[in-house]
Write a protein that holds these residues in place. Structure first.
Motif, PDB file in Angstrom:
ATOM      1  N   TYR A   1      -5.389  16.227   1.305  1.00 42.97           N
ATOM      2  CA  TYR A   1      -5.904  14.893   1.624  1.00 42.97           C
ATOM      3  C   TYR A   1      -4.785  13.862   1.540  1.00 42.97           C
ATOM      4  O   TYR A   1      -3.799  14.059   0.829  1.00 42.97           O
ATOM      5  CB  TYR A   1      -6.984  14.465   0.622  1.00 42.97           C
ATOM      6  CG  TYR A   1      -8.189  15.357   0.539  1.00 42.97           C
ATOM      7  CD1 TYR A   1      -9.260  15.205   1.415  1.00 42.97           C
ATOM      8  CD2 TYR A   1      -8.272  16.346  -0.428  1.00 42.97           C
ATOM      9  CE1 TYR A   1     -10.377  16.017   1.324  1.00 42.97           C
ATOM     10  CE2 TYR A   1      -9.387  17.163  -0.538  1.00 42.97           C
ATOM     11  CZ  TYR A   1     -10.433  16.998   0.344  1.00 42.97           C
ATOM     12  OH  TYR A   1     -11.541  17.802   0.245  1.00 42.97           O
ATOM     13  N   LEU A   2      -4.978  12.755   2.224  1.00 41.46           N
ATOM     14  CA  LEU A   2      -4.109  11.584   2.085  1.00 41.46           C
ATOM     15  C   LEU A   2      -4.892  10.530   1.320  1.00 41.46           C
ATOM     16  O   LEU A   2      -6.012  10.187   1.705  1.00 41.46           O
ATOM     17  CB  LEU A   2      -3.712  11.044   3.458  1.00 41.46           C
ATOM     18  CG  LEU A   2      -2.956   9.719   3.443  1.00 41.46           C
ATOM     19  CD1 LEU A   2      -1.547   9.933   2.907  1.00 41.46           C
ATOM     20  CD2 LEU A   2      -2.907   9.111   4.831  1.00 41.46           C
ATOM     21  N   GLN A   3      -4.321  10.027   0.234  1.00 37.76           N
ATOM     22  CA  GLN A   3      -4.974   8.975  -0.554  1.00 37.76           C
ATOM     23  C   GLN A   3      -4.090   7.742  -0.546  1.00 37.76           C
ATOM     24  O   GLN A   3      -2.898   7.817  -0.836  1.00 37.76           O
ATOM     25  CB  GLN A   3      -5.183   9.448  -1.999  1.00 37.76           C
ATOM     26  CG  GLN A   3      -5.795   8.395  -2.908  1.00 37.76           C
ATOM     27  CD  GLN A   3      -7.219   8.031  -2.513  1.00 37.76           C
ATOM     28  OE1 GLN A   3      -8.103   8.871  -2.555  1.00 37.76           O
ATOM     29  NE2 GLN A   3      -7.437   6.786  -2.125  1.00 37.76           N
ATOM     30  N   MET A   4      -4.669   6.594  -0.194  1.00 31.37           N
ATOM     31  CA  MET A   4      -3.921   5.329  -0.225  1.00 31.37           C
ATOM     32  C   MET A   4      -4.126   4.655  -1.575  1.00 31.37           C
ATOM     33  O   MET A   4      -5.177   4.807  -2.211  1.00 31.37           O
ATOM     34  CB  MET A   4      -4.383   4.408   0.903  1.00 31.37           C
ATOM     35  CG  MET A   4      -4.049   4.939   2.279  1.00 31.37           C
ATOM     36  SD  MET A   4      -4.353   3.738   3.592  1.00 31.37           S
ATOM     37  CE  MET A   4      -6.094   3.469   3.414  1.00 31.37           C
TER      38      MET A   4
ATOM     39  N   ILE B   1       0.847  -1.189   0.000  1.00 38.61           N
ATOM     40  CA  ILE B   1       0.000   0.000   0.000  1.00 38.61           C
ATOM     41  C   ILE B   1       0.886   1.243   0.000  1.00 38.61           C
ATOM     42  O   ILE B   1       1.813   1.358   0.801  1.00 38.61           O
ATOM     43  CB  ILE B   1      -0.938   0.014   1.223  1.00 38.61           C
ATOM     44  CG1 ILE B   1      -1.928  -1.142   1.126  1.00 38.61           C
ATOM     45  CG2 ILE B   1      -1.675   1.334   1.333  1.00 38.61           C
ATOM     46  CD1 ILE B   1      -2.871  -1.259   2.288  1.00 38.61           C
ATOM     47  N   GLY B   2       0.616   2.130  -0.925  1.00 35.88           N
ATOM     48  CA  GLY B   2       1.339   3.390  -0.997  1.00 35.88           C
ATOM     49  C   GLY B   2       0.405   4.537  -0.654  1.00 35.88           C
ATOM     50  O   GLY B   2      -0.791   4.340  -0.434  1.00 35.88           O
ATOM     51  N   GLN B   3       0.958   5.735  -0.612  1.00 35.70           N
ATOM     52  CA  GLN B   3       0.131   6.898  -0.305  1.00 35.70           C
ATOM     53  C   GLN B   3       0.648   8.113  -1.066  1.00 35.70           C
ATOM     54  O   GLN B   3       1.803   8.165  -1.466  1.00 35.70           O
ATOM     55  CB  GLN B   3       0.139   7.187   1.190  1.00 35.70           C
ATOM     56  CG  GLN B   3       1.507   7.568   1.740  1.00 35.70           C
ATOM     57  CD  GLN B   3       1.478   7.792   3.235  1.00 35.70           C
ATOM     58  OE1 GLN B   3       0.552   7.386   3.920  1.00 35.70           O
ATOM     59  NE2 GLN B   3       2.503   8.430   3.762  1.00 35.70           N
TER      60      GLN B   3
ATOM     61  N   PRO C   1     -10.252   9.739  -0.009  1.00 36.25           N
ATOM     62  CA  PRO C   1      -9.170  10.530   0.583  1.00 36.25           C
ATOM     63  C   PRO C   1      -9.497  10.921   2.023  1.00 36.25           C
ATOM     64  O   PRO C   1     -10.639  11.197   2.354  1.00 36.25           O
ATOM     65  CB  PRO C   1      -9.112  11.780  -0.316  1.00 36.25           C
ATOM     66  CG  PRO C   1      -9.810  11.399  -1.577  1.00 36.25           C
ATOM     67  CD  PRO C   1     -10.835  10.389  -1.191  1.00 36.25           C
TER      68      PRO C   1
ATOM     69  N   PRO D   1      -6.729   3.711  -6.440  1.00 34.19           N
ATOM     70  CA  PRO D   1      -6.949   4.321  -5.124  1.00 34.19           C
ATOM     71  C   PRO D   1      -7.740   3.388  -4.208  1.00 34.19           C
ATOM     72  O   PRO D   1      -8.664   2.701  -4.639  1.00 34.19           O
ATOM     73  CB  PRO D   1      -7.766   5.580  -5.445  1.00 34.19           C
ATOM     74  CG  PRO D   1      -7.461   5.884  -6.875  1.00 34.19           C
ATOM     75  CD  PRO D   1      -7.261   4.543  -7.528  1.00 34.19           C
TER      76      PRO D   1
ATOM     77  N   TRP E   1      -1.898  16.438  -7.272  1.00 31.15           N
ATOM     78  CA  TRP E   1      -1.496  15.320  -6.421  1.00 31.15           C
ATOM     79  C   TRP E   1      -0.003  15.112  -6.573  1.00 31.15           C
ATOM     80  O   TRP E   1       0.596  15.522  -7.569  1.00 31.15           O
ATOM     81  CB  TRP E   1      -2.301  14.061  -6.707  1.00 31.15           C
ATOM     82  CG  TRP E   1      -1.927  13.286  -7.936  1.00 31.15           C
ATOM     83  CD1 TRP E   1      -2.093  13.657  -9.232  1.00 31.15           C
ATOM     84  CD2 TRP E   1      -1.337  11.990  -7.972  1.00 31.15           C
ATOM     85  NE1 TRP E   1      -1.644  12.686 -10.071  1.00 31.15           N
ATOM     86  CE2 TRP E   1      -1.180  11.644  -9.325  1.00 31.15           C
ATOM     87  CE3 TRP E   1      -0.936  11.082  -6.996  1.00 31.15           C
ATOM     88  CZ2 TRP E   1      -0.632  10.430  -9.734  1.00 31.15           C
ATOM     89  CZ3 TRP E   1      -0.404   9.872  -7.392  1.00 31.15           C
ATOM     90  CH2 TRP E   1      -0.253   9.553  -8.752  1.00 31.15           C
TER      91      TRP E   1
END
Length: 199
Positions: free
Chosen positions: A103-106, A20-22, A126, A122, A38
């Protein structure tokens, strides 16, 4: 759906895969030209918006994730493109006090699809890291080749000690209580004015 429910909806095997990245998603509501950026490359479709990879966004200062009622500050470095310079020159009308959200999106990362989730897709919605208001764009130039734009932002609590219509002025008092004339003479008393007493 809450952020917690959204995270619980991600398949368990995806969360446990270790792949998993972000990335950060940044929304700036410039008047007449809102921007969605982004911290990746290319365009990204997420949360009902198309986010432009980096674009004119160069860097974001560190964001504190502590939960405290304080007026956080955030600084963005922007590319000195014609559009960004135009925003800097007209900052009072097009930038100041406009909304900024980070926002943080994984993402599912590295490798084959796991649990029906494709690589680079995604995961969930977010998560909001910072909400605030843009303040000013400062610019600097070094010689003829180096230009830099810095956008200062303040968190949503930066005016928490200022009550709405909290000034002791005639206009604020009339907004609170229409027809009230209690503050009409306030400007007269600002410079040691003394009302004459009559017998």
């Amino acid at each position: 759906m809450s952020a917690r429910d959204d995270l619980l909806a991600i398949p368990d095997e995806v969360l446990r895969s270790g792949r998993i990245g972000q990335a950060a998603l940044v929304f700036m509501d410039f008047r007449d030209a809102p921007k969605c950026w982004w911290t990746g490359f290319g365009d990204l479709d997420a949360a009902g918006h198309r986010w432009q990879g980096l674009g004119d966004l160069i860097s974001v200062s560190p964001i504190s994730t502590s939960y405290q009622v304080s007026a956080q500050k955030l600084t963005f470095q922007l590319a000195a493109t014609q559009e960004m310079i135009a925003l800097a020159l007209d900052a009072r009308h097009r930038v100041r006090d406009r909304t900024v959200t980070v926002y943080l999106q994984m993402f599912a990362m590295d490798g084959q699809a796991v649990g029906g989730v494709e690589n680079g897709q995604p995961l969930g919605s977010p998560l909001s890291l910072f909400n605030g208001a843009m303040q000013k764009i400062a610019w600097a130039a070094e010689g003829s080749t180096s230009r830099q734009l810095t956008l200062d932002c303040k968190g949503v609590f930066f005016r928490r000690n200022s009550a709405p219509r909290g000034r002791w002025t005639d206009s604020d008092q009339k907004a609170r209580h229409p027809g009230d004339r209690g503050f009409e003479r306030t400007p007269l008393y600002a410079n040691n004015y003394q009302a004459p007493w009559r017998r």
